[in-house]
Design a protein around this motif. Structure first.
Motif, PDB file in Angstrom:
ATOM      1  N   MET A   6       0.840  -1.204   0.000  1.00 32.41           N
ATOM      2  CA  MET A   6       0.000   0.000   0.000  1.00 32.41           C
ATOM      3  C   MET A   6       0.875   1.255   0.000  1.00 32.41           C
ATOM      4  SD  MET A   6      -3.192  -0.997   0.074  1.00 32.41           S
ATOM      5  CE  MET A   6      -4.136   0.359   0.760  1.00 32.41           C
ATOM      6  N   ILE A   7       0.462   2.250  -0.767  1.00 37.27           N
ATOM      7  CA  ILE A   7       1.185   3.512  -0.823  1.00 37.27           C
ATOM      8  C   ILE A   7       0.905   4.313   0.445  1.00 37.27           C
ATOM      9  CG2 ILE A   7       1.486   5.658  -2.101  1.00 37.27           C
ATOM     10  CD1 ILE A   7       0.442   4.199  -4.587  1.00 37.27           C
ATOM     11  N   SER A   8       1.939   4.897   1.013  1.00 38.98           N
ATOM     12  CA  SER A   8       1.796   5.744   2.193  1.00 38.98           C
ATOM     13  C   SER A   8       3.047   6.596   2.310  1.00 38.98           C
ATOM     14  CB  SER A   8       1.612   4.896   3.463  1.00 38.98           C
ATOM     15  OG  SER A   8       2.818   4.222   3.787  1.00 38.98           O
ATOM     16  N   THR A   9       3.080   7.469   3.316  1.00 37.95           N
ATOM     17  CA  THR A   9       4.299   8.245   3.544  1.00 37.95           C
ATOM     18  C   THR A   9       5.447   7.338   3.957  1.00 37.95           C
ATOM     19  OG1 THR A   9       3.451   8.676   5.784  1.00 37.95           O
ATOM     20  CG2 THR A   9       3.169  10.422   4.148  1.00 37.95           C
ATOM     21  N   GLN A  10       5.113   6.187   4.557  1.00 42.67           N
ATOM     22  CA  GLN A  10       6.141   5.235   4.958  1.00 42.67           C
ATOM     23  C   GLN A  10       6.635   4.407   3.775  1.00 42.67           C
ATOM     24  OE1 GLN A  10       7.199   5.002   8.190  1.00 42.67           O
ATOM     25  NE2 GLN A  10       5.724   6.493   8.984  1.00 42.67           N
ATOM     26  N   ASN A  11       5.826   4.322   2.732  1.00 46.35           N
ATOM     27  CA  ASN A  11       6.164   3.502   1.572  1.00 46.35           C
ATOM     28  C   ASN A  11       5.617   4.181   0.316  1.00 46.35           C
ATOM     29  OD1 ASN A  11       6.874   1.410  -0.174  1.00 46.35           O
ATOM     30  ND2 ASN A  11       5.026   0.235   0.276  1.00 46.35           N
ATOM     31  N   HIS A  12       6.375   5.140  -0.201  1.00 45.13           N
ATOM     32  CA  HIS A  12       5.881   5.912  -1.343  1.00 45.13           C
ATOM     33  C   HIS A  12       6.507   5.477  -2.668  1.00 45.13           C
ATOM     34  CE1 HIS A  12       9.634   8.101  -0.729  1.00 45.13           C
ATOM     35  NE2 HIS A  12       9.211   8.512   0.464  1.00 45.13           N
ATOM     36  N   ALA A  13       7.130   4.303  -2.676  1.00 43.39           N
ATOM     37  CA  ALA A  13       7.765   3.827  -3.911  1.00 43.39           C
ATOM     38  C   ALA A  13       6.742   3.597  -5.017  1.00 43.39           C
ATOM     39  CB  ALA A  13       8.522   2.528  -3.637  1.00 43.39           C
ATOM     40  N   GLY A  14       5.491   3.336  -4.659  1.00 47.72           N
ATOM     41  CA  GLY A  14       4.466   3.072  -5.657  1.00 47.72           C
ATOM     42  C   GLY A  14       3.852   4.312  -6.278  1.00 47.72           C
ATOM     43  N   LEU A  15       4.218   5.481  -5.785  1.00 49.26           N
ATOM     44  CA  LEU A  15       3.684   6.710  -6.364  1.00 49.26           C
ATOM     45  C   LEU A  15       4.305   6.962  -7.737  1.00 49.26           C
ATOM     46  CD1 LEU A  15       3.595   9.288  -3.410  1.00 49.26           C
ATOM     47  CD2 LEU A  15       1.640   8.531  -4.775  1.00 49.26           C
ATOM     48  N   PRO A  16       3.508   7.373  -8.719  1.00 49.37           N
ATOM     49  CA  PRO A  16       4.087   7.732 -10.018  1.00 49.37           C
ATOM     50  C   PRO A  16       4.873   9.026  -9.916  1.00 49.37           C
ATOM     51  CG  PRO A  16       1.748   8.247  -9.959  1.00 49.37           C
ATOM     52  CD  PRO A  16       2.053   7.515  -8.681  1.00 49.37           C
ATOM     53  N   ASP A  17       5.714   9.308 -10.914  1.00 46.06           N
ATOM     54  CA  ASP A  17       6.442  10.568 -10.886  1.00 46.06           C
ATOM     55  C   ASP A  17       5.463  11.722 -11.115  1.00 46.06           C
ATOM     56  OD1 ASP A  17       5.973  10.881 -13.661  1.00 46.06           O
ATOM     57  OD2 ASP A  17       7.889   9.970 -14.184  1.00 46.06           O
ATOM     58  N   SER A  18       5.958  12.941 -11.024  1.00 40.12           N
ATOM     59  CA  SER A  18       5.085  14.113 -11.064  1.00 40.12           C
ATOM     60  C   SER A  18       4.276  14.181 -12.348  1.00 40.12           C
ATOM     61  CB  SER A  18       5.926  15.391 -10.918  1.00 40.12           C
ATOM     62  OG  SER A  18       5.111  16.538 -10.941  1.00 40.12           O
ATOM     63  N   SER A  19       4.899  13.934 -13.480  1.00 41.66           N
ATOM     64  CA  SER A  19       4.203  14.015 -14.762  1.00 41.66           C
ATOM     65  C   SER A  19       3.108  12.965 -14.868  1.00 41.66           C
ATOM     66  CB  SER A  19       5.202  13.854 -15.908  1.00 41.66           C
ATOM     67  OG  SER A  19       4.553  13.879 -17.153  1.00 41.66           O
ATOM     68  N   ALA A  20       3.417  11.735 -14.481  1.00 40.02           N
ATOM     69  CA  ALA A  20       2.425  10.660 -14.540  1.00 40.02           C
ATOM     70  C   ALA A  20       1.303  10.896 -13.533  1.00 40.02           C
ATOM     71  CB  ALA A  20       3.093   9.316 -14.283  1.00 40.02           C
ATOM     72  N   LEU A  21       1.641  11.423 -12.360  1.00 34.35           N
ATOM     73  CA  LEU A  21       0.621  11.718 -11.357  1.00 34.35           C
ATOM     74  C   LEU A  21      -0.313  12.813 -11.864  1.00 34.35           C
ATOM     75  CD1 LEU A  21      -0.553  11.276  -8.539  1.00 34.35           C
ATOM     76  CD2 LEU A  21       1.045  13.008  -7.687  1.00 34.35           C
ATOM     77  N   GLN A  22       0.229  13.788 -12.538  1.00 39.31           N
ATOM     78  CA  GLN A  22      -0.595  14.866 -13.083  1.00 39.31           C
ATOM     79  C   GLN A  22      -1.607  14.319 -14.090  1.00 39.31           C
ATOM     80  OE1 GLN A  22       1.657  17.975 -15.071  1.00 39.31           O
ATOM     81  NE2 GLN A  22       0.110  19.492 -14.551  1.00 39.31           N
ATOM     82  N   ARG A  23      -1.174  13.438 -14.967  1.00 40.91           N
ATOM     83  CA  ARG A  23      -2.086  12.824 -15.925  1.00 40.91           C
ATOM     84  C   ARG A  23      -3.159  12.003 -15.207  1.00 40.91           C
ATOM     85  NH1 ARG A  23      -0.695  12.035 -21.232  1.00 40.91           N
ATOM     86  NH2 ARG A  23      -1.416   9.869 -21.210  1.00 40.91           N
ATOM     87  N   LEU A  24      -2.756  11.284 -14.171  1.00 41.28           N
ATOM     88  CA  LEU A  24      -3.709  10.486 -13.410  1.00 41.28           C
ATOM     89  C   LEU A  24      -4.728  11.367 -12.714  1.00 41.28           C
ATOM     90  CD1 LEU A  24      -4.752   7.849 -12.227  1.00 41.28           C
ATOM     91  CD2 LEU A  24      -2.937   7.973 -10.500  1.00 41.28           C
ATOM     92  N   CYS A  25      -4.282  12.466 -12.135  1.00 39.07           N
ATOM     93  CA  CYS A  25      -5.194  13.383 -11.447  1.00 39.07           C
ATOM     94  C   CYS A  25      -6.214  13.980 -12.413  1.00 39.07           C
ATOM     95  CB  CYS A  25      -4.400  14.491 -10.755  1.00 39.07           C
ATOM     96  SG  CYS A  25      -3.528  13.951  -9.262  1.00 39.07           S
TER      97      CYS A  25
END
Length: 211
Positions: free
Chosen positions: A1-20
């Motif tokens: 699960m993604i969290s502040t303790q484990n943020h490796a699963g977060l996409p990079d800024s560009s990919a996160l922007q597209r997802l948002c």
């Protein structure tokens, strides 16, 4: 699960922007009335800045600011104790200070904060408490269309006669395929105000072709 303790699963800024943007489009389709939407996006938030918001209407909120330098996520989980903000934002790039320490973030509150830069990737300040709400709020950023489809079918379609949302239709929007009338109706067959939807898509900054 993604969290502040484990943020490796977060996409990079560009990919996160597209997802948002995709999440905001999906919510615009599922909830034509803006006040009932869970996710929203403003591609014209300010000069060189774009803004995403998650608001469950019951106190939990997540705000994301996108800039050329990267992005910052501010999360607030209602009912949890807020940590010392200066501590969990230690190392925050100065370009994000006005957002994180100004409005509307300051009035909403902060139980967790993460930021992304091209040089260092995802970072957060020192963490004293794992129970910061990040695991629940960041889950939608896993990039899996099933995650949204399952959530939306419960959140928007419970006690309605609408057909369940198909994962493939969600995946098309996650891939940023231009929105067409058939794709819109595959998400919500009750859409009829196409002019209002066009305005929403222009605010979000998402491609469409309703010709």
């Amino acid at each position: 699960m993604i969290s502040t303790q484990n943020h490796a699963g977060l996409p990079d800024s560009s990919a996160l922007q597209r997802l948002c943007k995709a999440l905001a489009v999906l919510d615009a389709l599922n909830s034509p009335e803006p006040e009932y939407r869970y996710y929203s996006y403003d591609a014209t938030w300010d000069a060189g800045e774009e803004f995403f918001e998650m608001n469950d209407g019951e106190g939990d909120q997540m705000l994301v600011l996108f800039r050329p330098e990267g992005c910052v996520i501010n999360g607030y989980a209602d009912g949890l104790e807020q940590p010392e903000k200066s501590r969990i934002t230690r190392g925050l790039p100065a370009v994000f200070d006005e957002f994180v320490f100004g409005e509307p973030v300051n009035s909403i509150g902060t139980t967790f904060c993460l930021w992304y830069t091209l040089r260092y990737g995802w970072q957060t300040g020192p963490l004293d408490n794992e129970d910061d709400g990040s695991e629940d709020l960041l889950d939608i950023f896993d990039g899996n269309p099933d995650t949204y489809a399952e959530w939306a079918n419960e959140y928007y379609l419970d006690e309605t006669e609408r057909e369940p949302i198909e994962t493939e239709a969600v995946a098309s929007i996650y891939r940023h395929e231009p929105l067409t009338k058939p794709l819109v109706l595959a998400i919500n067959s009750e859409i009829n105000d196409w002019a209002a939807l066009e305005v929403d898509l222009q605010v979000i900054g998402y491609p469409y072709d309703f010709s």
